[in-house]
Design an enzyme around this catalytic site. Structure first.
Site, PDB file in Angstrom:
ATOM      1  N   LYS A  49       0.821  -1.212   0.000  1.00  0.00           N
ATOM      2  CA  LYS A  49       0.000   0.000   0.000  1.00  0.00           C
ATOM      3  C   LYS A  49       0.861   1.272   0.000  1.00  0.00           C
ATOM      4  CE  LYS A  49      -3.921  -2.363   2.053  1.00  0.00           C
ATOM      5  NZ  LYS A  49      -5.061  -2.259   2.992  1.00  0.00           N
TER       6      LYS A  49
ATOM      7  N   TYR B  37     -12.352  -2.197  -4.089  1.00  0.00           N
ATOM      8  CA  TYR B  37     -12.884  -2.327  -2.724  1.00  0.00           C
ATOM      9  C   TYR B  37     -14.405  -2.209  -2.686  1.00  0.00           C
ATOM     10  CZ  TYR B  37      -8.271  -2.368  -0.507  1.00  0.00           C
ATOM     11  OH  TYR B  37      -7.007  -2.726  -0.078  1.00  0.00           O
TER      12      TYR B  37
ATOM     13  N   PHE C 253     -15.674   3.440   6.500  1.00  0.00           N
ATOM     14  CA  PHE C 253     -14.301   3.805   6.139  1.00  0.00           C
ATOM     15  C   PHE C 253     -14.037   3.764   4.626  1.00  0.00           C
ATOM     16  CE2 PHE C 253     -14.335  -0.747   7.305  1.00  0.00           C
ATOM     17  CZ  PHE C 253     -13.834  -1.318   6.138  1.00  0.00           C
TER      18      PHE C 253
ATOM     19  N   THR D 152      -5.567  -7.575  10.343  1.00  0.00           N
ATOM     20  CA  THR D 152      -5.852  -6.329   9.607  1.00  0.00           C
ATOM     21  C   THR D 152      -5.399  -5.109  10.401  1.00  0.00           C
ATOM     22  OG1 THR D 152      -7.784  -7.398   8.638  1.00  0.00           O
ATOM     23  CG2 THR D 152      -7.697  -4.998   8.491  1.00  0.00           C
TER      24      THR D 152
ATOM     25  N   ARG E 238       2.532  -6.943   8.774  1.00  0.00           N
ATOM     26  CA  ARG E 238       1.842  -5.787   9.363  1.00  0.00           C
ATOM     27  C   ARG E 238       2.439  -5.397  10.707  1.00  0.00           C
ATOM     28  NH1 ARG E 238      -3.999  -7.830   7.225  1.00  0.00           N
ATOM     29  NH2 ARG E 238      -4.122  -6.515   5.352  1.00  0.00           N
TER      30      ARG E 238
ATOM     31  N   ASN F   9      -2.186  -0.249   6.563  1.00  0.00           N
ATOM     32  CA  ASN F   9      -1.758  -1.541   7.109  1.00  0.00           C
ATOM     33  C   ASN F   9      -0.815  -2.306   6.171  1.00  0.00           C
ATOM     34  OD1 ASN F   9      -3.704  -2.257   5.280  1.00  0.00           O
ATOM     35  ND2 ASN F   9      -4.866  -3.587   6.653  1.00  0.00           N
TER      36      ASN F   9
ATOM     37  N   HIS G 167      -2.221  -5.659   1.319  1.00  0.00           N
ATOM     38  CA  HIS G 167      -3.511  -6.329   1.128  1.00  0.00           C
ATOM     39  C   HIS G 167      -3.220  -7.747   0.665  1.00  0.00           C
ATOM     40  CE1 HIS G 167      -7.531  -7.248  -0.387  1.00  0.00           C
ATOM     41  NE2 HIS G 167      -6.915  -7.759  -1.438  1.00  0.00           N
TER      42      HIS G 167
ATOM     43  N   GLU H  73      -9.100 -10.756  -8.280  1.00  0.00           N
ATOM     44  CA  GLU H  73      -8.157  -9.661  -8.017  1.00  0.00           C
ATOM     45  C   GLU H  73      -6.927  -9.757  -8.934  1.00  0.00           C
ATOM     46  OE1 GLU H  73      -9.449  -9.070  -3.323  1.00  0.00           O
ATOM     47  OE2 GLU H  73      -7.399  -9.642  -3.782  1.00  0.00           O
TER      48      GLU H  73
HETATM   49  P1  CMP Z   1      -7.406  -4.804   3.260  1.00  0.00           P
HETATM   50  O1  CMP Z   1      -6.923  -6.153   3.625  1.00  0.00           O
HETATM   51  O2  CMP Z   1      -6.781  -4.133   2.102  1.00  0.00           O
HETATM   52  O3  CMP Z   1      -8.988  -4.865   3.025  1.00  0.00           O
HETATM   53  C1  CMP Z   1      -9.857  -3.802   3.291  1.00  0.00           C
HETATM   54  C2  CMP Z   1      -9.169  -2.653   3.947  1.00  0.00           C
HETATM   55  O4  CMP Z   1     -10.016  -1.739   4.604  1.00  0.00           O
HETATM   56  C3  CMP Z   1      -8.294  -3.176   5.077  1.00  0.00           C
HETATM   57  O5  CMP Z   1      -7.188  -3.861   4.546  1.00  0.00           O
HETATM   58  C4  CMP Z   1      -7.986  -1.925   5.839  1.00  0.00           C
HETATM   59  O6  CMP Z   1      -6.910  -1.193   5.287  1.00  0.00           O
HETATM   60  C5  CMP Z   1      -9.270  -1.146   5.651  1.00  0.00           C
HETATM   61  N1  CMP Z   1     -10.052  -1.215   6.869  1.00  0.00           N
HETATM   62  C6  CMP Z   1     -10.656  -2.273   7.395  1.00  0.00           C
HETATM   63  N2  CMP Z   1     -11.302  -1.943   8.540  1.00  0.00           N
HETATM   64  C7  CMP Z   1     -11.088  -0.623   8.712  1.00  0.00           C
HETATM   65  C8  CMP Z   1     -11.488   0.305   9.685  1.00  0.00           C
HETATM   66  N3  CMP Z   1     -12.243  -0.082  10.724  1.00  0.00           N
HETATM   67  N4  CMP Z   1     -11.091   1.575   9.558  1.00  0.00           N
HETATM   68  C9  CMP Z   1     -10.340   1.947   8.491  1.00  0.00           C
HETATM   69  N5  CMP Z   1      -9.923   1.111   7.522  1.00  0.00           N
HETATM   70  C10 CMP Z   1     -10.292  -0.171   7.639  1.00  0.00           C
END
Ligand code: CMP
Length: 148
Positions: free
Chosen positions: A10, A50, A58, A92, A103, A113, A116, A127
């Site tokens: 990311k 997404y 979010f 996550t 992470r 984070n 992905h 994907e």
């Molecule tokens: P990812 O695995 O890329 O899949 C969805 C993304 O949404 C996740 O990683 C986070 O970066 C983001 N995400 C998930 N939950 C939250 C949250 N509560 N607040 C902000 N971002 C979130």
């Protein structure tokens, strides 16, 4: 049996110059990189990627973050690629991520984070197709992968 997953490194991890560190963890954990590119996602691409989260509070911030700078998209090959990569990524929210995970080492918060990873074989296929046409996917001997 070989299987595949899609990862993105990311924008924050790219900005922090952690591409090499993260790819090293991926290789050292037994994954082969069969495709890779660096790009800035458009607003439309990030929204589409997404879309499953579009009702979540979010979603807007997630799209803004994911379009804020270049990302790396890569296809990883391994037995049990989806599950093994989810283990390597860690939770996550990096506050909950185990020691030795990507992470834990490189994420700063739940949004930034670091990486992905696909959450199922079916989503991995979708994907991978989102980022890579068939003529950009390579086997171990450098030949094109014909099918998944
Ligand atoms: P990812 O695995 O890329 O899949 C969805 C993304 O949404 C996740 O990683 C986070 O970066 C983001 N995400 C998930 N939950 C939250 C949250 N509560 N607040 C902000 N971002 C979130």
């Amino acid at each position: 049996m070989k299987s595949y997953t899609l990862t993105m490194i990311k924008p924050q991890a790219v900005k922090n110059q952690n591409i090499g560190n993260i790819l090293a963890m991926i290789n050292e954990s037994g994954f082969r990189i069969t495709a890779m590119k660096m790009l800035v996602l458009s607003n439309e691409q990030a929204k589409a990627f997404y879309a499953v989260h579009k009702e979540r509070p979010f979603y807007g911030e997630l799209v803004e973050f994911m379009t804020s700078g270049p990302i790396i998209a890569a296809v990883l090959e391994k037995e049990n690629a989806v599950l093994d990569y989810r283990k390597l990524m860690g939770a996550t929210n990096p506050a909950d991520a185990a020691e030795g995970t990507i992470r834990k080492n490189y994420a700063t918060d739940i949004q930034s984070n670091a990486v992905h990873g696909s959450d199922s074989d079916e989503n991995a296929k979708n994907e991978i197709n989102f980022f890579f046409p068939a003529n950009e996917l390579y086997t171990k001997c450098g030949k094109l992968v014909s099918e998944f």
